[in-house]
Design a protein around this motif. Structure first.
Motif, mmCIF file in Angstrom:
data_model
loop_
_atom_site.group_PDB
_atom_site.id
_atom_site.type_symbol
_atom_site.label_atom_id
_atom_site.label_comp_id
_atom_site.label_asym_id
_atom_site.label_seq_id
_atom_site.Cartn_x
_atom_site.Cartn_y
_atom_site.Cartn_z
ATOM 1 N N VAL A 88 0.819 -1.222 0.000
ATOM 2 C CA VAL A 88 0.000 0.000 0.000
ATOM 3 C C VAL A 88 0.850 1.268 0.000
ATOM 4 N N LEU A 89 2.145 1.154 0.340
ATOM 5 C CA LEU A 89 3.035 2.314 0.373
ATOM 6 C C LEU A 89 4.141 2.145 -0.662
ATOM 7 N N SER A 90 4.497 3.249 -1.292
ATOM 8 C CA SER A 90 5.533 3.213 -2.321
ATOM 9 C C SER A 90 6.923 3.074 -1.695
ATOM 10 N N GLU A 91 7.899 2.727 -2.503
ATOM 11 C CA GLU A 91 9.267 2.606 -2.023
ATOM 12 C C GLU A 91 9.788 3.953 -1.520
ATOM 13 N N ASP A 92 9.403 5.019 -2.204
ATOM 14 C CA ASP A 92 9.845 6.356 -1.776
ATOM 15 C C ASP A 92 9.305 6.686 -0.390
ATOM 16 N N THR A 93 8.028 6.379 -0.171
ATOM 17 C CA THR A 93 7.426 6.662 1.139
ATOM 18 C C THR A 93 8.102 5.835 2.229
ATOM 19 N N LEU A 94 8.315 4.564 1.961
ATOM 20 C CA LEU A 94 8.990 3.708 2.935
ATOM 21 C C LEU A 94 10.416 4.186 3.179
ATOM 22 N N GLY A 95 11.074 4.677 2.126
ATOM 23 C CA GLY A 95 12.433 5.191 2.283
ATOM 24 C C GLY A 95 12.490 6.397 3.196
ATOM 25 N N ASP A 96 11.415 7.190 3.209
ATOM 26 C CA ASP A 96 11.367 8.368 4.082
ATOM 27 C C ASP A 96 11.018 7.998 5.521
ATOM 28 N N LEU A 97 10.060 7.082 5.681
ATOM 29 C CA LEU A 97 9.574 6.772 7.026
ATOM 30 C C LEU A 97 10.441 5.738 7.748
ATOM 31 N N VAL A 98 10.841 4.706 7.044
ATOM 32 C CA VAL A 98 11.659 3.630 7.648
ATOM 33 C C VAL A 98 12.850 3.347 6.711
ATOM 34 N N PRO A 99 13.814 4.262 6.671
ATOM 35 C CA PRO A 99 14.894 4.196 5.668
ATOM 36 C C PRO A 99 15.727 2.926 5.696
ATOM 37 N N LYS A 100 15.854 2.270 6.820
ATOM 38 C CA LYS A 100 16.680 1.069 6.912
ATOM 39 C C LYS A 100 15.856 -0.222 6.893
ATOM 40 N N ALA A 101 14.593 -0.130 6.518
ATOM 41 C CA ALA A 101 13.708 -1.298 6.564
ATOM 42 C C ALA A 101 13.856 -2.202 5.348
ATOM 43 N N GLY A 102 14.424 -1.669 4.262
ATOM 44 C CA GLY A 102 14.480 -2.464 3.043
ATOM 45 C C GLY A 102 13.177 -2.362 2.272
ATOM 46 N N LYS A 103 13.036 -3.182 1.235
ATOM 47 C CA LYS A 103 11.881 -3.092 0.354
ATOM 48 C C LYS A 103 10.660 -3.849 0.871
ATOM 49 N N SER A 104 10.863 -4.871 1.660
ATOM 50 C CA SER A 104 9.728 -5.704 2.075
ATOM 51 C C SER A 104 9.424 -5.536 3.558
ATOM 52 N N GLY A 105 8.135 -5.628 3.888
ATOM 53 C CA GLY A 105 7.708 -5.564 5.277
ATOM 54 C C GLY A 105 7.293 -6.941 5.755
ATOM 55 N N LYS A 106 6.880 -7.024 6.997
ATOM 56 C CA LYS A 106 6.428 -8.280 7.587
ATOM 57 C C LYS A 106 4.906 -8.284 7.591
ATOM 58 N N GLU A 107 4.337 -9.174 6.794
ATOM 59 C CA GLU A 107 2.879 -9.229 6.688
ATOM 60 C C GLU A 107 2.284 -9.994 7.864
ATOM 61 N N GLY A 108 1.215 -9.443 8.433
ATOM 62 C CA GLY A 108 0.530 -10.099 9.538
ATOM 63 C C GLY A 108 -0.301 -11.273 9.051
ATOM 64 N N THR A 109 -0.602 -12.190 9.950
ATOM 65 C CA THR A 109 -1.411 -13.350 9.581
ATOM 66 C C THR A 109 -2.881 -12.957 9.436
ATOM 67 N N SER A 110 -3.583 -13.597 8.496
ATOM 68 C CA SER A 110 -5.009 -13.331 8.276
ATOM 69 C C SER A 110 -5.637 -14.558 7.641
ATOM 70 N N ASP A 111 -6.806 -14.964 8.160
ATOM 71 C CA ASP A 111 -7.495 -16.108 7.575
ATOM 72 C C ASP A 111 -8.439 -15.683 6.460
ATOM 73 N N ASP A 112 -8.504 -14.386 6.188
ATOM 74 C CA ASP A 112 -9.337 -13.873 5.099
ATOM 75 C C ASP A 112 -8.725 -12.563 4.609
ATOM 76 N N THR A 113 -7.847 -12.642 3.618
ATOM 77 C CA THR A 113 -7.126 -11.453 3.142
ATOM 78 C C THR A 113 -8.028 -10.466 2.419
#
Length: 305
Positions: A88-113
């Motif tokens: 849902v967030l672009s690479e540029d936005t992630l680069g500004d907010l969490v610069p050392k997070a890398g390109k991928s985040g940790k997706e939460g578990t869901s039984d109905d995406t």
């Protein structure tokens, strides 16, 4: 014939006439009484038939009215799907907010995406003896379906949106709490900010809750200067959080523009009812649990940092 004999005969005739009149009188009375009884019986019979007919007519009308009553309806939910939460967030936005997070985040578990999802990112910019800058970001999405027993999807989403704002305001240990509306983000949005004092430093927490139609987006973002580094500016963090929430809301809309809209006429933008199951009741309760885990994860991550 002698005069005496004639008198006796006349007296007998008079007695006979009186006897006949007396005999006819009871018969006349009996007949007179019988006529009203018959009339009354006929009247009762007539009334009874009329009443029975009325009751039958009323029953028929009642049955017809019941069969003609329409089934309960509720306006359909506007959105039928959710975007991938980690996209849902672009690479540029992630680069500004969490610069050392890398390109991928940790997706939460869901039984109905299609009903709920979440993704989190963490960043630690280590400057050695000068300290380090820590950032943590989490985005949660929850979609509500319309339900004839519970209400329209956007109304259910509004109720959950309100609860999310209240939960953010009630955070344990919150200091310098401030709540403000956010314009231009979905149908309604609210930002909540506060400070959390921890042994590692002061964490600046920013939470933006937004509703777009029948979907609620909750974005949590916090930052801290650790090991002696300076505390980040809360205004800067809030500005970034607002922009990220707006981007996440746009991702929800984009995901439904092509083929994700539910059938029927959806409510539109700000004109949707403010008093508004993506899930069903169980979905909302499950998301509450997921959200609590996300917040706990935030606290756990910050402690490790």
């Amino acid at each position: 014939m002698s005069e005496g004999t004639m008198q006796r005969r006349a007296q007998r005739d008079q007695r006979a006439q009186r006897a006949r009149r007396t005999e006819r009188l009871p018969r006349a009375l009996v007949c007179a009484v019988a006529v009203p009884v018959l009339l009354a019986a006929a009247g009762c019979s007539s009334d009874s038939g009329s009443g029975s007919g009325d009751e039958g007519g009323k029953a028929a009308k009642s049955t017809a009215s019941a069969s003609a009553s329409p089934s309960p309806t509720v306006r359909p939910a506007a959105y039928a799907k959710l975007p991938e939460p980690c996209e849902v967030l672009s690479e540029d936005t992630l680069g500004d907010l969490v610069p050392k997070a890398g390109k991928s985040g940790k997706e939460g578990t869901s039984d109905d995406t299609s009903a709920r999802g979440s993704c989190s990112w963490s960043s630690l910019d280590d400057n050695g003896v000068k300290g380090s800058q820590f950032r943590w970001l989490n985005v949660s999405l929850l979609r509500f379906e319309s339900d004839v027993t519970r209400g329209a999807g956007d109304e259910l989403a509004h109720e959950y949106y309100t609860k999310q704002v209240q939960d953010a305001q009630a955070a344990e240990g919150a200091q310098k709490l401030k709540t403000e509306p956010v314009a231009g983000t979905g149908d309604e949005a609210t930002a909540v900010r506060y400070d959390l004092k921890k042994k590692d430093g002061t964490f600046k927490q920013q939470t933006v809750v937004a509703r777009v139609e029948n979907v609620v987006v909750t974005l949590d973002y916090n930052g801290a200067g650790l090991a002696g580094d300076k505390t980040p500016d809360a205004d800067d963090l809030m500005k970034d959080a607002r922009e990220a929430a707006k981007e996440a809301v746009a991702a929800v809309v984009d995901a439904n523009d092509a083929d994700g809209k539910a059938s029927g006429s959806p409510s539109t933008g700000a004109s949707a009812a403010k008093g508004s199951a993506g899930a069903s009741g169980d979905t909302a309760e499950a998301d509450d649990s997921d959200d609590g885990k996300s917040r706990s994860s935030s606290k756990s991550t910050t402690k490790k940092s």
